[in-house]
Scaffold this motif. Sequence first.
Motif, PDB file in Angstrom:
ATOM      1  N   SER A  35     -38.959  41.256  -4.847  1.00 43.60           N
ATOM      2  CA  SER A  35     -38.644  40.660  -3.549  1.00 43.60           C
ATOM      3  C   SER A  35     -39.353  41.407  -2.427  1.00 43.60           C
ATOM      4  O   SER A  35     -39.545  42.623  -2.505  1.00 43.60           O
ATOM      5  N   ARG A  37     -38.912  41.761   1.728  1.00 44.74           N
ATOM      6  CA  ARG A  37     -38.054  41.432   2.867  1.00 44.74           C
ATOM      7  C   ARG A  37     -38.897  41.006   4.068  1.00 44.74           C
ATOM      8  O   ARG A  37     -40.054  41.433   4.216  1.00 44.74           O
ATOM      9  N   ASP A 118     -23.877  29.019  -6.807  1.00 49.02           N
ATOM     10  CA  ASP A 118     -23.380  30.386  -6.679  1.00 49.02           C
ATOM     11  C   ASP A 118     -24.057  31.318  -7.688  1.00 49.02           C
ATOM     12  O   ASP A 118     -24.293  32.495  -7.408  1.00 49.02           O
ATOM     13  N   PHE A 121     -28.279  31.380  -6.274  1.00 54.73           N
ATOM     14  CA  PHE A 121     -28.786  31.670  -4.931  1.00 54.73           C
ATOM     15  C   PHE A 121     -27.930  32.718  -4.219  1.00 54.73           C
ATOM     16  O   PHE A 121     -26.750  32.473  -3.940  1.00 54.73           O
ATOM     17  N   PRO A 122     -28.509  33.876  -3.877  1.00 56.93           N
ATOM     18  CA  PRO A 122     -27.736  34.929  -3.218  1.00 56.93           C
ATOM     19  C   PRO A 122     -27.251  34.550  -1.829  1.00 56.93           C
ATOM     20  O   PRO A 122     -26.268  35.115  -1.340  1.00 56.93           O
ATOM     21  N   ASN A 123     -27.933  33.586  -1.183  1.00 57.06           N
ATOM     22  CA  ASN A 123     -27.542  33.188   0.171  1.00 57.06           C
ATOM     23  C   ASN A 123     -26.689  31.927   0.207  1.00 57.06           C
ATOM     24  O   ASN A 123     -26.485  31.341   1.271  1.00 57.06           O
ATOM     25  N   CYS A 124     -26.204  31.503  -0.964  1.00 57.81           N
ATOM     26  CA  CYS A 124     -25.355  30.303  -0.994  1.00 57.81           C
ATOM     27  C   CYS A 124     -24.211  30.522  -1.975  1.00 57.81           C
ATOM     28  O   CYS A 124     -24.241  30.043  -3.102  1.00 57.81           O
ATOM     29  N   SER A 125     -23.214  31.249  -1.514  1.00 59.05           N
ATOM     30  CA  SER A 125     -22.042  31.514  -2.352  1.00 59.05           C
ATOM     31  C   SER A 125     -21.202  30.247  -2.483  1.00 59.05           C
ATOM     32  O   SER A 125     -21.345  29.300  -1.696  1.00 59.05           O
ATOM     33  N   ARG A 128     -19.191  29.642   0.712  1.00 66.86           N
ATOM     34  CA  ARG A 128     -19.998  29.151   1.833  1.00 66.86           C
ATOM     35  C   ARG A 128     -20.400  27.700   1.621  1.00 66.86           C
ATOM     36  O   ARG A 128     -20.346  26.879   2.542  1.00 66.86           O
ATOM     37  N   GLU A 163     -34.307  32.330  -2.005  1.00 69.42           N
ATOM     38  CA  GLU A 163     -33.713  32.843  -0.768  1.00 69.42           C
ATOM     39  C   GLU A 163     -33.182  31.728   0.135  1.00 69.42           C
ATOM     40  O   GLU A 163     -32.753  31.993   1.259  1.00 69.42           O
ATOM     41  N   THR A 165     -30.941  28.983   2.020  1.00 68.13           N
ATOM     42  CA  THR A 165     -29.544  28.957   2.464  1.00 68.13           C
ATOM     43  C   THR A 165     -28.865  27.708   1.930  1.00 68.13           C
ATOM     44  O   THR A 165     -29.526  26.780   1.437  1.00 68.13           O
ATOM     45  N   CYS A 166     -27.545  27.662   2.060  1.00 70.39           N
ATOM     46  CA  CYS A 166     -26.797  26.463   1.642  1.00 70.39           C
ATOM     47  C   CYS A 166     -27.308  25.234   2.389  1.00 70.39           C
ATOM     48  O   CYS A 166     -27.483  24.165   1.799  1.00 70.39           O
TER      49      CYS A 166
END
Length: 336
Positions: A35, A37, A118, A121-125, A128, A163, A165-166
């Motif tokens: 990854s 950043r 879930d 994707f780390p940014n879409c639990s 959330r 990465e 988002t939802c």
Amino acid sequence: MKRHFFHFLCIAIFLLLSGIFFSFKASRKMKITFSIRKGEPTDVVIDKLAKEHVIKEPFISKIYARFNNIKVKAGNYLLNGTYSDEDILKILSRGQVHYVKFVIPESYDLFDVADVLDSCFPNCSKKRFLGVSFNSTFVRSLGINSTSLEGFLFPDTYLVDREATCGEIISAMVSNFNRKVKPLFKTYNPPAIVKKALGSVSIEKVITVASIVEKETSLESERPIIAGIIYKRLVKKMPLQCDPTVIYAYRLKGIFKKRLNGKDIEKIKSPFNTYLVRGLPPTPICNPGVKSIKAAMYPVNTPFLYFFAVDGKHIFSRTYKEHLRKMRKYYNRHAK
């Protein structure tokens, strides 16, 4: 003597640099994910990849990056093949990020979809995703006239940046629905039974019927028949009495039930309990596929009003008396 030493030193430096440059250009087989950043400087990224043995010659790589004005792009990367340091720097400059492949099968509801996302994707639990999926303001901002996204996340195979988002994932799924489902309704002239049952026909109402059909049967031949029974019951002001809608009512309360008994049906007070409440449930109960949607659009004009499941298929009846007789006959035969 000094002149010979100088010549020897020049040759040694030339050979060393040639070897380093050759190493920079040489391809190596690798399979690795990493990854980057947002905002990480190129030199820092090169040093990090050198420590992870992804880049072999960090010194030359930094010089190459500066001369070629290479700016690395953030994201998750997957390298699976043969690459030189030069290849890797070009990939970093183009931003070939790591895409995640996930599959949403037909009949998955929002809770099932949440579990899939879930795990990927780390940014879409899960929390959330469900939060935005049941946010009516967000749902309507996507052009969906409903209180939830249920029914409008098209079941399909997706490739999405790890990465994401939802919101970005949902946008891709709703866009897919708009591409593959909305065109079906462009020239849609609803059959008389659909108009009579639904009053004002809308995509949302038809998708709700399709979601019940999807949950009731996996057999293509049965889908238009079950859709026809749903519409007939609506016209006759009969309760739909569909177990999947009650199971969904429990899911909304955080309770998963595979099957229902009489007490389960009596206990839950919900607009999704189609044994106690007449009419369609407020929203779809899952995300149906095109076959169930088409069945809901073009139902069979069926004489049946009742059905029950046996061995992956259904037995249909015209009257409640016939329905009870067939059920008794089937269960008595299998009780022996």
